[in-house]
Write an enzyme that holds these catalytic residues in place. Structure first.
Site, short mmCIF file in Angstrom:
data_model
loop_
_atom_site.label_atom_id
_atom_site.label_comp_id
_atom_site.label_asym_id
_atom_site.label_seq_id
_atom_site.Cartn_x
_atom_site.Cartn_y
_atom_site.Cartn_z
N TYR A 258 0.80 -1.22 0.00
CA TYR A 258 0.00 0.00 0.00
C TYR A 258 0.84 1.27 0.00
CZ TYR A 258 -4.71 -1.88 0.71
OH TYR A 258 -5.92 -2.48 0.54
N LYS B 83 2.27 -15.34 2.67
CA LYS B 83 2.57 -16.04 1.43
C LYS B 83 4.08 -16.31 1.41
CE LYS B 83 1.39 -17.71 -2.62
NZ LYS B 83 0.57 -18.93 -2.78
N ASP C 209 -3.70 -18.32 0.25
CA ASP C 209 -4.65 -19.03 -0.63
C ASP C 209 -5.43 -20.08 0.16
OD1 ASP C 209 -2.21 -20.37 -0.35
OD2 ASP C 209 -2.06 -21.01 -2.45
N ASP D 210 -7.24 -6.80 3.69
CA ASP D 210 -8.29 -6.10 2.95
C ASP D 210 -9.20 -7.11 2.27
OD1 ASP D 210 -9.67 -3.94 1.66
OD2 ASP D 210 -8.47 -4.31 -0.14
N ASP E 65 -13.38 -8.55 3.39
CA ASP E 65 -14.59 -8.50 2.55
C ASP E 65 -15.17 -9.91 2.40
OD1 ASP E 65 -14.22 -5.73 2.04
OD2 ASP E 65 -14.81 -5.94 -0.07
C1 IPM Z 1 -10.83 -0.64 3.03
C2 IPM Z 1 -10.75 -0.08 1.65
C3 IPM Z 1 -9.46 0.74 1.47
C4 IPM Z 1 -8.28 -0.20 1.65
C5 IPM Z 1 -9.34 1.48 0.12
C6 IPM Z 1 -10.52 2.37 -0.14
C7 IPM Z 1 -8.10 2.30 0.08
O1 IPM Z 1 -10.85 -1.09 0.70
O2 IPM Z 1 -10.74 0.13 4.01
O3 IPM Z 1 -11.02 -1.86 3.18
O4 IPM Z 1 -7.87 -0.88 0.70
O5 IPM Z 1 -7.74 -0.24 2.75
MN MN Z 2 -11.47 -3.02 1.54
#
Ligand code: IPM
Ligand code: MN
Ligand code: NAD
Length: 352
Positions: free
Chosen positions: A136, A186, A218, A242, A246
């Site tokens: 990042y 990884k 993975d 990240d 999700d």
């Molecule tokens: C999150 C988002 C951010 C990240 C983006 C918007 C920069 O996806 O907070 O999960 O990747 O950290």
């Molecule tokens: Mn995110």
């Protein structure tokens, strides 16, 4: 207690408005709220996604409640002017390196998970995502090579102290839960991950009561849908964290349900300084329709009250009100229902 709220873009203002109502309803003596501009909204009004006065407002506060940033119309701007730089810049400016992303299934929502209900029921985990390093924040670019071919590149790196400090956060979190920590990396391919794993093993020596194991990312992604109940605390780098968070949200039922806390080392008179936000983004596909689920933002407010205002009982009250609202059958479109953002906020307030 000084609170800065940065609503941002898309559904950000819609969900933070509901979280603000909740914070104003509970008992927080002397709470003062300031609102600031971030993201595409800030770019349009002030020419920059993270204006200096927004940073100053965050620094003067005891906590920040953040909505979301991102706008498809801004995706072609040069990177430093894109809305996402607001959240990345705040994390960096404020020294927020530890991101706590809890995921567990609410009673009554087992059937709404992307997984079979008997698997969903077992989920009660915490992802500790490193937030200040990795691919990042390294150098990056798109270069034109001598042969005329364009090359995109991003430097991935972790220094020893960055891994060590997130390891301590994760081991402490595991000590207070079920004392199992899974480090996800990884290391079979990446040297960054090799160092990550070595440092995790070194720090483990200081926490004999926590069982540490390691998974390649993975395999971790596969285990998270196959048997998520095996996880207690997961610690991982910025990029893998990240993605896995999700994924965890779909296992729980919806990305509209998962809150997060970004913490660093700074202490205020009231607790640990932090930035709190739903894990979801600005959801441009539903922005303005009144359909966004505000519960991730409301649960982020509960984390804020717990960590930055040290009011455990009020935090737990908010969480009970959310659980009660879901148990009573309220469902937004993301959970297959018809209750809008305002109706869900009203129901939580009524329970408070
Ligand atoms: C999150 C988002 C951010 C990240 C983006 C918007 C920069 O996806 O907070 O999960 O990747 O950290
Ligand atoms: Mn995110
Ligand atoms: P997203 O999280 O915004 O949306 C993904 C999907 O989930 C969409 O279908 C959306 O409608 C749905 N969704 C998200 N939040 C919801 C909610 N509260 N209630 C109901 N449904 C919800 O991810 P994306 O579409 O990949 O990204 C959109 C923009 O948001 C991009 O510009 C991205 O960079 C940005 N983003 C910002 C943050 C942040 O501010 N922290 C986080 C992630 C993405």
């Amino acid at each position: 207690m000084k609170l800065a709220i940065f609503p941002g873009d898309g559904v950000g203002p819609e969900v933070t408005a509901q979280a603000r109502r909740v914070l104003e309803r509970i008992d927080l003596p002397g709470l003062t709220i300031f609102e600031g501009d971030v993201g595409a909204a800030a770019f349009r009004r002030q020419g920059h996604p993270l204006p200096a006065e927004t940073i100053a407002m965050a620094q003067a506060a005891d906590a920040v409640l953040f909505g979301a940033v991102g706008d498809p119309e801004c995706d072609r701007l040069e990177r430093s002017l894109r809305p996402e730089q607001a959240i990345l810049g705040l994390r960096q400016e404020l020294g927020l390196f530890a991101n706590l992303r809890p995921a567990s299934v609410f009673a009554g929502l087992e059937d709404l998970s992307a997984l079979r209900p008997e698997i969903a029921r077992s989920i009660d985990l915490l992802i500790v995502r490193e937030l200040g390093g990795d691919v990042y924040f390294g150098a990056k670019g798109i270069d034109k090579r001598a042969d005329g071919e364009r090359e995109g590149w991003d430097r991935m790196a972790y220094s020893e102290h960055e891994v060590r400090r997130i390891a301590h956060v994760a081991f402490r979190a595991a000590s207070g839960r079920n004392r199992r920590l899974t480090s996800v990396d990884k290391a079979n391919v990446l040297e960054t991950s090799q160092l990550w794993r070595e440092v995790m093993i070194e720090v483990a020596g200081e926490y004999p009561d926590v069982a540490l194991d390691h998974l390649y990312v993975d395999n971790a992604a596969m285990q998270l849908v196959r048997a998520p109940g095996q996880f207690d605390v997961i610690v991982t780098g910025n990029l893998f964290g990240d993605i896995l968070s999700d994924q965890a949200s779909a296992c729980v039922g919806s990305i509209g349900l998962l809150p997060s806390a970004a913490l660093g080392e700074r202490q205020t008179a009231h607790g640990t300084f932090g930035l709190y936000e739903p894990i979801h983004g600005s959801a441009p596909d539903i922005a303005g329709t009144g359909k966004a689920n505000p519960l991730a933002a409301i649960l982020s407010a509960a984390m804020l009250v717990r960590h930055s205002f040290s009011r455990e009982s009020e935090a737990a009250r908010i969480e009970r009100a959310v659980a009660g609202t879901l148990a009573a059958g309220l469902r937004g479109a993301d959970l297959g229902g018809h209750d809008g953002t305002q109706a869900v906020g009203d129901a939580v307030l009524a329970r408070l």
